[in-house]
Design a protein around this motif. Structure first.
Motif, short mmCIF file in Angstrom:
data_model
loop_
_atom_site.label_atom_id
_atom_site.label_comp_id
_atom_site.label_asym_id
_atom_site.label_seq_id
_atom_site.Cartn_x
_atom_site.Cartn_y
_atom_site.Cartn_z
N MET A 1 0.85 -1.18 0.00
CA MET A 1 0.00 0.00 0.00
C MET A 1 0.90 1.25 0.00
O MET A 1 1.80 1.38 0.82
N THR A 2 0.61 2.14 -0.90
CA THR A 2 1.39 3.37 -1.01
C THR A 2 0.58 4.53 -0.45
O THR A 2 -0.61 4.66 -0.72
N ILE A 3 1.24 5.36 0.32
CA ILE A 3 0.60 6.55 0.88
C ILE A 3 1.11 7.75 0.12
O ILE A 3 2.32 7.95 -0.01
N SER A 4 0.19 8.55 -0.40
CA SER A 4 0.57 9.73 -1.16
C SER A 4 0.15 10.99 -0.41
O SER A 4 -0.96 11.08 0.08
N MET A 5 1.04 11.93 -0.38
CA MET A 5 0.75 13.22 0.25
C MET A 5 0.58 14.30 -0.82
O MET A 5 0.65 15.49 -0.52
N ALA A 6 0.32 13.88 -2.05
CA ALA A 6 0.20 14.83 -3.16
C ALA A 6 -0.92 15.84 -2.94
O ALA A 6 -0.83 16.99 -3.37
N GLY A 7 -1.99 15.42 -2.27
CA GLY A 7 -3.12 16.31 -2.05
C GLY A 7 -2.99 17.21 -0.84
O GLY A 7 -3.88 18.02 -0.56
N LEU A 8 -1.90 17.08 -0.10
CA LEU A 8 -1.74 17.85 1.14
C LEU A 8 -1.77 19.35 0.93
O LEU A 8 -2.47 20.05 1.68
N PRO A 9 -1.11 19.91 -0.06
CA PRO A 9 -1.19 21.37 -0.24
C PRO A 9 -2.62 21.86 -0.48
O PRO A 9 -3.04 22.87 0.10
N ALA A 10 -3.37 21.15 -1.30
CA ALA A 10 -4.77 21.54 -1.56
C ALA A 10 -5.59 21.42 -0.28
O ALA A 10 -6.42 22.29 0.03
N PHE A 11 -5.38 20.33 0.47
CA PHE A 11 -6.08 20.15 1.74
C PHE A 11 -5.81 21.32 2.67
O PHE A 11 -6.75 21.90 3.24
N LEU A 12 -4.54 21.67 2.83
CA LEU A 12 -4.18 22.76 3.74
C LEU A 12 -4.78 24.09 3.28
O LEU A 12 -5.25 24.88 4.10
N LEU A 13 -4.77 24.32 1.97
CA LEU A 13 -5.32 25.56 1.44
C LEU A 13 -6.82 25.65 1.69
O LEU A 13 -7.32 26.65 2.22
N TYR A 14 -7.56 24.58 1.36
CA TYR A 14 -9.02 24.60 1.57
C TYR A 14 -9.36 24.65 3.07
O TYR A 14 -10.31 25.30 3.47
N PHE A 15 -8.56 23.97 3.88
CA PHE A 15 -8.79 24.01 5.33
C PHE A 15 -8.60 25.43 5.85
O PHE A 15 -9.42 25.93 6.63
#
Length: 133
Positions: A1-15
């Motif tokens: 299983m691979t964990i990707s943090m690619a969406g983290l910047p968008a998450f932080l911005l929307y949060f």
């Protein structure tokens, strides 16, 4: 299983945008009401806490929907402003339906505060459901 943090910047911005919008809503709501909710809450007034909490939840529901389906930050903000307008209109309706609403909240009149919170949550739920793609 691979964990990707690619969406983290968008998450932080929307949060961050979501948190700022909630703070903006709360600030505007606190200025709009004739009573001082924060002082009342600090003094132990449960009605003020219920009324303010219900209104913040009522705004957060359509904000969640706006964030989940927004195509961009400006799109999200536009829908959040629409949700704010709905919440402010709901507060106006509550003031019409509940005579002397502010005085009742200041006097810790829980039934009036609960009714205001219910109106806010119902209007927020309806606004969220109405935000369709």
């Amino acid at each position: 299983m691979t964990i990707s943090m690619a969406g983290l910047p968008a998450f932080l911005l929307y949060f961050a945008v979501g948190a700022a919008l909630i703070a903006a809503f709360a600030g505007l709501y606190l200025r709009m009401t004739p009573h001082d909710e924060i002082a009342l809450i600090r003094d132990g007034n449960l009605s003020a806490a219920v009324a303010l909490g219900g209104n913040v939840v009522g705004f957060s529901l359509p904000l969640e929907q706006a964030i989940s389906q927004a195509s961009s930050i400006p799109d999200c903000i536009l829908w959040a402003v629409a949700a704010m307008i709905i919440q402010f209109a709901a507060y106006g309706l509550a003031r019409l339906l509940i005579p002397e609403l502010s005085r009742k909240i200041e006097e810790d009149g829980l039934p009036s505060a609960v009714m205001l919170a219910v109106i806010a949550v119902v209007s927020g739920t309806l606004a969220a459901a109405s935000m369709t793609e």
